[in-house]
Design a protein around this motif. Structure first.
Motif, PDB file in Angstrom:
ATOM      1  N   ARG A 107      48.427  43.977  44.093  1.00 12.06           N
ATOM      2  CA  ARG A 107      46.733  43.721  44.000  1.00 12.06           C
ATOM      3  C   ARG A 107      46.547  43.919  42.201  1.00 12.06           C
ATOM      4  NH1 ARG A 107      42.344  45.623  43.260  1.00 12.06           N
ATOM      5  NH2 ARG A 107      40.017  45.379  44.069  1.00 12.06           N
ATOM      6  N   PHE A 108      46.842  45.060  41.308  1.00 13.76           N
ATOM      7  CA  PHE A 108      47.462  45.294  39.526  1.00 13.76           C
ATOM      8  C   PHE A 108      47.533  43.971  39.514  1.00 13.76           C
ATOM      9  CE2 PHE A 108      47.184  49.579  40.597  1.00 13.76           C
ATOM     10  CZ  PHE A 108      45.812  49.948  40.926  1.00 13.76           C
ATOM     11  N   LYS A 109      48.896  43.279  39.853  1.00 18.16           N
ATOM     12  CA  LYS A 109      49.422  42.126  38.880  1.00 18.16           C
ATOM     13  C   LYS A 109      48.523  41.324  39.450  1.00 18.16           C
ATOM     14  CE  LYS A 109      53.014  42.279  37.654  1.00 18.16           C
ATOM     15  NZ  LYS A 109      53.868  42.446  36.378  1.00 18.16           N
ATOM     16  N   ALA A 110      47.747  40.632  40.804  1.00 18.27           N
ATOM     17  CA  ALA A 110      47.201  39.127  40.656  1.00 18.27           C
ATOM     18  C   ALA A 110      46.192  39.382  40.127  1.00 18.27           C
ATOM     19  CB  ALA A 110      46.903  39.207  42.650  1.00 18.27           C
ATOM     20  N   LEU A 111      45.055  40.782  39.816  1.00 17.80           N
ATOM     21  CA  LEU A 111      44.279  40.781  38.702  1.00 17.80           C
ATOM     22  C   LEU A 111      44.411  40.072  37.721  1.00 17.80           C
ATOM     23  CD1 LEU A 111      41.179  41.478  38.609  1.00 17.80           C
ATOM     24  CD2 LEU A 111      41.861  44.017  38.619  1.00 17.80           C
ATOM     25  N   LYS A 112      45.405  40.826  36.782  1.00 19.74           N
ATOM     26  CA  LYS A 112      46.028  40.525  35.827  1.00 19.74           C
ATOM     27  C   LYS A 112      46.513  39.378  35.789  1.00 19.74           C
ATOM     28  CE  LYS A 112      50.114  41.112  33.778  1.00 19.74           C
ATOM     29  NZ  LYS A 112      51.296  42.878  33.545  1.00 19.74           N
ATOM     30  N   ILE A 113      46.794  38.609  36.537  1.00 22.03           N
ATOM     31  CA  ILE A 113      47.140  36.613  36.539  1.00 22.03           C
ATOM     32  C   ILE A 113      46.194  36.487  36.068  1.00 22.03           C
ATOM     33  CG2 ILE A 113      48.510  35.151  37.569  1.00 22.03           C
ATOM     34  CD1 ILE A 113      50.564  36.849  38.833  1.00 22.03           C
TER      35      ILE A 113
END
Length: 253
Positions: free
Chosen positions: A21-27
């Motif tokens: 989820r953190f990675k997707a938010l960064k993307i």
């Protein structure tokens, strides 16, 4: 993803859904998806646990039509998106079918340099003329190799990596090909992809999202880009925003 080598590459899927989820938010932030016209046709290559695909498929404000592919089905969440099992680096989609393509820590798994180049060419092929792609790959010069958690593993010559892995009791064959910044950028140019280095922006976004109250985030916020950009060749993860390049006709002989 696929391989051109004789040994079987492992999936290395990240199963921690909170981190996805953190990675997707960064993307989402780095690509500026809040400003995209809706709906967004999004493809994730190498979806692993499915956490990133699920994030965008169930996003509360972005209307995303999400497709995900992988050569190993290690999904933990299946809802909201279409999944295709694939073999090889070629993608089973028409040209210019997606507004957004995500390749997050995938290219180091697809095989040798030839396979990596085809991976990038396929990203360009399925991306629309106004679309954007997100590419992240571990830097060869990272201190700790992220898949096997060994110091300096990717610094070694190719012939030494698997013996070091066996000596440390971490596996039999080193099955990844992390890249240096200059060789990745040369490969992107060959694939006719316009690229925008977002290592500094990604560095800042990671700390803002994952460590908002940590002292290191405050220190990083005080550092100007002019101080951080010279460090990009050695950051642990190389991050790029990609767009289709404009092919130029060759002059007639």
């Amino acid at each position: 993803m696929p391989t051109t080598n004789k040994f079987v590459r492992q999936p290395h899927a990240v199963t921690d859904l909170a981190s996805r989820r953190f990675k997707a938010l960064k993307i989402e932030r780095l690509l500026g998806l809040q400003h995209f016209p809706l709906p967004i046709r999004l493809l994730e290559i190498g979806c692993g646990s499915g956490g990133i695909a699920h994030y965008f498929a169930t996003h509360p404000s972005l209307q995303c039509i999400v497709t995900a592919v992988d050569v190993h089905d290690n999904r933990q969440v299946h809802d909201g998106y279409i999944y295709h099992s694939v073999q090889g680096v070629q993608l089973p989609f028409e040209d210019q079918q997606f507004d957004v393509v995500i390749s997050n820590h995938v290219i180091e798994h697809v095989g040798d340099t030839a396979a990596q180049l085809v991976h990038l060419q396929e990203i360009r092929r399925v991306l629309t003329s106004t679309g954007k792609a997100y590419l992240a790959v571990p830097n060869r010069w990272m201190l700790t190799e992220p898949h096997y958690r060994l110091k300096f593993l990717s610094w070694l010559p190719h012939a030494w990596r698997s013996p070091y892995l066996r000596w440390m009791g971490k596996g039999e064959v080193y099955d990844c090909e992390p890249l240096q910044m200059h060789e990745l950028e040369r490969m992107l140019a060959t694939a006719d992809l316009q690229y925008h280095n977002q290592c500094v922006e990604g560095w800042r976004a990671t700390f803002e999202i994952e460590h908002p109250t940590h002292w290191s985030n405050r220190v990083l916020a005080c550092c100007p880009d002019s101080v951080l950009k010279p460090l990009t060749p050695i950051v642990p993860t190389l991050i790029y925003r990609l767009e289709r390049g404009i092919r130029t006709a060759r002059p007639e002989l």
